[in-house]
Design a protein around this motif. Structure first.
Motif, PDB file in Angstrom:
ATOM      1  N   TYR B  11       6.965  -6.118  -4.553  1.00 23.74           N
ATOM      2  CA  TYR B  11       8.244  -5.416  -4.433  1.00 23.74           C
ATOM      3  C   TYR B  11       9.118  -6.291  -3.564  1.00 23.74           C
ATOM      4  O   TYR B  11       8.875  -6.396  -2.366  1.00 23.74           O
ATOM      5  CB  TYR B  11       8.069  -4.041  -3.804  1.00 23.74           C
ATOM      6  CG  TYR B  11       7.342  -3.067  -4.692  1.00 23.74           C
ATOM      7  CD1 TYR B  11       7.921  -2.605  -5.867  1.00 23.74           C
ATOM      8  CD2 TYR B  11       6.076  -2.615  -4.366  1.00 23.74           C
ATOM      9  CE1 TYR B  11       7.255  -1.716  -6.687  1.00 23.74           C
ATOM     10  CE2 TYR B  11       5.404  -1.726  -5.179  1.00 23.74           C
ATOM     11  CZ  TYR B  11       6.016  -1.277  -6.339  1.00 23.74           C
ATOM     12  OH  TYR B  11       5.347  -0.390  -7.150  1.00 23.74           O
ATOM     13  N   HIS B  14       7.562  -8.459  -0.715  1.00 29.24           N
ATOM     14  CA  HIS B  14       6.319  -7.832  -0.282  1.00 29.24           C
ATOM     15  C   HIS B  14       5.264  -7.892  -1.382  1.00 29.24           C
ATOM     16  O   HIS B  14       5.427  -7.294  -2.437  1.00 29.24           O
ATOM     17  CB  HIS B  14       6.632  -6.378   0.111  1.00 29.24           C
ATOM     18  CG  HIS B  14       5.455  -5.651   0.660  1.00 29.24           C
ATOM     19  ND1 HIS B  14       5.494  -4.317   0.954  1.00 29.24           N
ATOM     20  CD2 HIS B  14       4.216  -6.071   0.973  1.00 29.24           C
ATOM     21  CE1 HIS B  14       4.311  -3.949   1.411  1.00 29.24           C
ATOM     22  NE2 HIS B  14       3.527  -4.999   1.436  1.00 29.24           N
ATOM     23  N   VAL B  16       2.276  -6.611  -2.858  1.00 28.24           N
ATOM     24  CA  VAL B  16       1.510  -5.367  -2.728  1.00 28.24           C
ATOM     25  C   VAL B  16       0.123  -5.510  -3.350  1.00 28.24           C
ATOM     26  O   VAL B  16      -0.851  -4.933  -2.866  1.00 28.24           O
ATOM     27  CB  VAL B  16       2.290  -4.215  -3.394  1.00 28.24           C
ATOM     28  CG1 VAL B  16       1.489  -2.937  -3.341  1.00 28.24           C
ATOM     29  CG2 VAL B  16       3.624  -4.018  -2.691  1.00 28.24           C
ATOM     30  N   PRO B  35      -7.058   1.506   3.518  1.00 27.37           N
ATOM     31  CA  PRO B  35      -6.020   2.107   4.369  1.00 27.37           C
ATOM     32  C   PRO B  35      -4.716   2.348   3.617  1.00 27.37           C
ATOM     33  O   PRO B  35      -4.491   1.787   2.547  1.00 27.37           O
ATOM     34  CB  PRO B  35      -5.832   1.073   5.485  1.00 27.37           C
ATOM     35  CG  PRO B  35      -6.569  -0.147   5.084  1.00 27.37           C
ATOM     36  CD  PRO B  35      -7.495   0.195   3.979  1.00 27.37           C
ATOM     37  N   SER B  36      -3.889   3.173   4.198  1.00 29.40           N
ATOM     38  CA  SER B  36      -2.593   3.485   3.603  1.00 29.40           C
ATOM     39  C   SER B  36      -1.765   2.209   3.424  1.00 29.40           C
ATOM     40  O   SER B  36      -1.734   1.357   4.298  1.00 29.40           O
ATOM     41  CB  SER B  36      -1.853   4.468   4.519  1.00 29.40           C
ATOM     42  OG  SER B  36      -0.607   4.753   3.962  1.00 29.40           O
ATOM     43  N   GLY B  37      -1.159   2.076   2.267  1.00 23.60           N
ATOM     44  CA  GLY B  37      -0.321   0.906   1.996  1.00 23.60           C
ATOM     45  C   GLY B  37      -1.093  -0.294   1.483  1.00 23.60           C
ATOM     46  O   GLY B  37      -0.526  -1.367   1.310  1.00 23.60           O
ATOM     47  N   SER B  38      -2.404  -0.112   1.227  1.00 25.48           N
ATOM     48  CA  SER B  38      -3.191  -1.271   0.795  1.00 25.48           C
ATOM     49  C   SER B  38      -2.998  -1.591  -0.685  1.00 25.48           C
ATOM     50  O   SER B  38      -3.435  -2.634  -1.149  1.00 25.48           O
ATOM     51  CB  SER B  38      -4.677  -1.041   1.094  1.00 25.48           C
ATOM     52  OG  SER B  38      -5.120   0.160   0.498  1.00 25.48           O
ATOM     53  N   GLY B  39      -2.335  -0.699  -1.421  1.00 26.48           N
ATOM     54  CA  GLY B  39      -2.019  -0.997  -2.817  1.00 26.48           C
ATOM     55  C   GLY B  39      -2.855  -0.230  -3.834  1.00 26.48           C
ATOM     56  O   GLY B  39      -2.815  -0.538  -5.030  1.00 26.48           O
ATOM     57  N   LYS B  40      -3.566   0.797  -3.395  1.00 21.91           N
ATOM     58  CA  LYS B  40      -4.446   1.554  -4.306  1.00 21.91           C
ATOM     59  C   LYS B  40      -3.638   2.239  -5.401  1.00 21.91           C
ATOM     60  O   LYS B  40      -3.956   2.121  -6.583  1.00 21.91           O
ATOM     61  CB  LYS B  40      -5.246   2.602  -3.514  1.00 21.91           C
ATOM     62  CG  LYS B  40      -5.995   2.032  -2.323  1.00 21.91           C
ATOM     63  CD  LYS B  40      -6.728   3.104  -1.541  1.00 21.91           C
ATOM     64  CE  LYS B  40      -5.848   4.161  -0.907  1.00 21.91           C
ATOM     65  NZ  LYS B  40      -5.021   3.722   0.220  1.00 21.91           N
ATOM     66  N   SER B  41      -2.597   2.952  -4.991  1.00 30.24           N
ATOM     67  CA  SER B  41      -1.785   3.646  -5.997  1.00 30.24           C
ATOM     68  C   SER B  41      -1.136   2.645  -6.940  1.00 30.24           C
ATOM     69  O   SER B  41      -1.086   2.868  -8.160  1.00 30.24           O
ATOM     70  CB  SER B  41      -0.685   4.472  -5.324  1.00 30.24           C
ATOM     71  OG  SER B  41      -1.239   5.440  -4.489  1.00 30.24           O
ATOM     72  N   THR B  42      -0.645   1.573  -6.378  1.00 30.92           N
ATOM     73  CA  THR B  42       0.026   0.567  -7.202  1.00 30.92           C
ATOM     74  C   THR B  42      -0.928   0.021  -8.262  1.00 30.92           C
ATOM     75  O   THR B  42      -0.539  -0.162  -9.420  1.00 30.92           O
ATOM     76  CB  THR B  42       0.559  -0.568  -6.314  1.00 30.92           C
ATOM     77  OG1 THR B  42       1.353   0.002  -5.282  1.00 30.92           O
ATOM     78  CG2 THR B  42       1.391  -1.543  -7.113  1.00 30.92           C
ATOM     79  N   GLU B 168      -5.680  10.095  -5.378  1.00 26.36           N
ATOM     80  CA  GLU B 168      -5.827  11.064  -4.289  1.00 26.36           C
ATOM     81  C   GLU B 168      -5.622  12.507  -4.770  1.00 26.36           C
ATOM     82  O   GLU B 168      -4.731  13.210  -4.284  1.00 26.36           O
ATOM     83  CB  GLU B 168      -4.845  10.739  -3.153  1.00 26.36           C
ATOM     84  CG  GLU B 168      -5.022   9.306  -2.661  1.00 26.36           C
ATOM     85  CD  GLU B 168      -4.558   9.116  -1.228  1.00 26.36           C
ATOM     86  OE1 GLU B 168      -4.666  10.077  -0.439  1.00 26.36           O
ATOM     87  OE2 GLU B 168      -4.088   8.001  -0.914  1.00 26.36           O
TER      88      GLU B 168
HETATM   89  N1  LIG Z   1       8.593   1.402  -5.559  1.00 23.06           N
HETATM   90  C1  LIG Z   1       8.309   0.692  -4.450  1.00 23.06           C
HETATM   91  N2  LIG Z   1       9.238  -0.100  -3.873  1.00 23.06           N
HETATM   92  C2  LIG Z   1       8.954  -0.825  -2.777  1.00 23.06           C
HETATM   93  N3  LIG Z   1       7.781  -0.812  -2.156  1.00 23.06           N
HETATM   94  C3  LIG Z   1       6.806  -0.029  -2.653  1.00 23.06           C
HETATM   95  C4  LIG Z   1       7.020   0.762  -3.834  1.00 23.06           C
HETATM   96  N4  LIG Z   1       5.873   1.421  -4.099  1.00 23.06           N
HETATM   97  C5  LIG Z   1       4.996   1.063  -3.148  1.00 23.06           C
HETATM   98  N5  LIG Z   1       5.542   0.192  -2.280  1.00 23.06           N
HETATM   99  C6  LIG Z   1       4.865  -0.431  -1.144  1.00 23.06           C
HETATM  100  O1  LIG Z   1       3.690  -1.018  -1.619  1.00 23.06           O
HETATM  101  C7  LIG Z   1       2.651  -0.886  -0.678  1.00 23.06           C
HETATM  102  C8  LIG Z   1       1.425  -0.321  -1.330  1.00 23.06           C
HETATM  103  O2  LIG Z   1       1.722   0.991  -1.746  1.00 23.06           O
HETATM  104  P1  LIG Z   1       0.653   1.923  -2.445  1.00 23.06           P
HETATM  105  O3  LIG Z   1       1.320   3.219  -2.663  1.00 23.06           O
HETATM  106  O4  LIG Z   1       0.059   1.226  -3.602  1.00 23.06           O
HETATM  107  O5  LIG Z   1      -0.448   2.062  -1.290  1.00 23.06           O
HETATM  108  P2  LIG Z   1      -1.671   3.045  -1.214  1.00 23.06           P
HETATM  109  O6  LIG Z   1      -2.852   2.196  -0.950  1.00 23.06           O
HETATM  110  O7  LIG Z   1      -1.712   3.924  -2.394  1.00 23.06           O
HETATM  111  O8  LIG Z   1      -1.352   3.877   0.087  1.00 23.06           O
HETATM  112  P3  LIG Z   1      -1.575   5.425   0.407  1.00 23.06           P
HETATM  113  O9  LIG Z   1      -3.002   5.559   0.859  1.00 23.06           O
HETATM  114  O10 LIG Z   1      -0.623   5.685   1.528  1.00 23.06           O
HETATM  115  O11 LIG Z   1      -1.276   6.194  -0.821  1.00 23.06           O
HETATM  116  C9  LIG Z   1       3.182  -0.057   0.467  1.00 23.06           C
HETATM  117  O12 LIG Z   1       3.513  -0.906   1.531  1.00 23.06           O
HETATM  118  C10 LIG Z   1       4.425   0.574  -0.106  1.00 23.06           C
HETATM  119  O13 LIG Z   1       5.386   0.744   0.885  1.00 23.06           O
END
Ligand SMILES: Nc1ncnc2c1ncn2[C@@H]1O[C@H](COP(=O)(O)OP(=O)(O)OP(=O)(O)O)[C@@H](O)[C@H]1O
Ligand SMILES: [Mg+2]
Lengths: 217, 249
Positions: B11, B14, B16, B35-42, B168
């Motif tokens: 992004y 960044h 991800v 951990p939160s923000g590690s990119g799992k959802s992405t 989640e």
């Molecule tokens: N649409 C977007 N635009 C910019 N940055 C994004 C976007 N979506 C996610 N991010 C960033 O990408 C990184 C990874 O996000 P992601 O949601 O994949 O993490 P996660 O591991 O699922 O975290 P969580 O446990 O909090 O759900 C985060 O730093 C988030 O801020």
């Protein structure tokens, strides 16, 4: 003085004007609804050039006085060989006008549907158009109804502007009577009353629709 | 069944997802933690085509795509991928203007062109499976979070996917409602569904998963069998994460 109002045929004459006003309002809202919806969808999801075109359309319509638009359509277009009856010209201008305002309402409402809704629908395999039609628009409609009601009431009042092109809606009906009797107050008061009654009827209908929608989920 | 090769997602500046490689076989239950923000959802969202990768490629079944797949081909790719994968979101995302039953029959009818009766038959058996047949005519707003999430699972299953992706699924639920959702997921796993689950439910991960992937800062830092990962994590990063998690509980 006020007796004049009740002289033979005057009230029915004004009511006929009121009917025309109502007709203009409903036609403009109906046509403007569909144009406005199309413009909103194109602005959000259309190809880039069309998006710009739609934005330009909204900007121009909202950025110019409705009176000038009426003059252009009724007095201006005949110069290039396109002429309309006063009623037709009024319908066209009011429809276009209301479409620009409604498209903004719809755009806001579509954007207010949470992202998760689009994503859930897309993840199930719905095409972008199906997502829009089956999931987003039904929810956006609910969000758009209160502001749409305000636009409808606004439109009811704006129709009085087309009296300048001799469309015999409510205001012009009164003007004609005033010219005949050389007395103004009773007629203008009477039509004010009629506008007001139509406005509060719109509001009442709107409130019922809103109450119904609030219940559904 | 799924193969991820050199996957990158950015992004802006960044990064991800930074060079993700993974292979998931049919019938596997993979738990994705980190951990939160590690990119799992992405990562999950890339698998489902909700995000477009910036590099590398993804194969789901026989469909492969990547950063340089042309736009006009993506339409077909998305159609295929989404017909094979079902996705369940943290916030349920049920359609609020439809009843429970309408939520479940929507995609089979609209996407697959199934008849109303056939779709209802599938929907009813799925709602029975998640224990919510009696709620078929309610709107989602009248259901508890746990019930909503079970409907969301039924809705995804109605498309008869080969793979289920869970992001989640229990994180937004009150603690007492978590169990009913995990139970449904466990029974799916027992039926042999291929599943990728982002979750912090360690008990579920230990009992149900057969593979754990630990992510941090867009990388896969460690992976392995749950019994190894949870009892003897190899990397310092994973050890620290598990300690933190244990403290929270
Ligand atoms: N649409 C977007 N635009 C910019 N940055 C994004 C976007 N979506 C996610 N991010 C960033 O990408 C990184 C990874 O996000 P992601 O949601 O994949 O993490 P996660 O591991 O699922 O975290 P969580 O446990 O909090 O759900 C985060 O730093 C988030 O801020
Ligand atoms: Mg996440």
């Amino acid at each position: 003085m006020f007796n004049l109002l009740f002289e033979q045929g005057n009230i029915p004459y004004l009511l006929k004007g009121a009917y025309l006003t109502l007709q203009l309002t409903l036609i403009a809202l109906f046509v403007g609804f569909f144009i406005g919806l199309a413009v909103a969808v194109v602005r959000l999801k259309g190809p880039k050039p069309l998006q710009i075109l739609a934005q330009f359309y909204v900007s121009i319509i909202r950025g110019t006085p409705i009176l000038v638009q009426i003059f252009i359509v009724y007095y201006g277009l005949p110069d290039i060989g396109v002429s309309f009856s006063p009623f037709m010209a009024a319908c066209i201008v009011l429809s276009i006008n209301v479409s620009a305002y409604l498209s903004e309402t719809f755009r806001g409402a579509i954007l207010a549907v949470p992202r998760g809704q689009w994503e859930a629908a897309a993840s199930l395999g719905l095409s972008p158009w199906q997502v829009m039609r089956r999931v987003v628009l039904p929810q956006a409609a609910r969000i758009a109804i209160p502001p749409m009601g305000n636009t409808a009431i606004g439109m009811l009042k704006e129709t009085s502007l087309v009296s300048v092109v001799t469309a015999t809606e409510l205001l012009r009906s009164a003007q004609l009577l005033v010219a005949q009797y050389y007395v103004a107050l009773p007629f203008y008061l009477a039509i004010a009353m009629m506008y007001w009654i139509m406005s509060i009827s719109f509001t009442a209908i709107l409130n019922r629709v809103e109450a119904k929608l609030a219940k559904a989920y | 069944m799924i193969e991820i090769t050199g996957l990158h997602k950015r992004y802006g500046k960044h990064e991800v997802l930074a060079d993700i490689n993974a292979k998931i076989d049919a019938g596997e239950i993979v738990v994705l933690i980190g951990p939160s923000g590690s990119g799992k959802s992405t990562l999950l969202r890339c698998l489902n085509g909700l995000e477009q990768p910036n590099g590398g490629s993804i194969r789901v079944g026989t469909t492969t795509w990547g950063a340089d797949t042309p736009r006009r081909d993506m339409k077909q790719v998305l159609k295929q991928v989404r017909s094979r994968t079902g996705m369940v979101f943290q916030q349920f995302n049920l359609f609020p203007h439809m009843t429970v039953l309408e939520n479940v029959i929507e995609a089979p009818k609209t996407v697959k062109g199934m008849t109303h009766d056939a779709a209802v038959a599938i929907a009813e058996s799925l709602l029975a499976k998640v224990g919510l047949l009696d709620k078929r005519n309610e709107h989602p707003a009248r259901l508890s979070g746990g019930q909503q999430q079970r409907v969301a699972i039924a809705r995804a299953l109605a498309m008869q996917p080969d793979i289920m992706l869970f992001d989640e699924p229990t994180s937004a639920l009150d603690p007492e409602l978590v169990g009913e959702v995990l139970k449904v997921m466990k029974s799916l796993a027992d039926e042999g569904m291929t599943m990728i689950v982002v979750t912090h439910e360690m008990k579920f991960a230990r009992e149900v998963a057969n593979h754990v992937i630990f992510m941090s800062d867009g990388h896969i830092v460690e992976e392995g069998k749950p019994e190894h990962f949870f009892t003897a994590p190899k990397t310092e990063r994973a050890q620290r994460f598990l300690r933190q998690l244990a403290q929270e509980e």
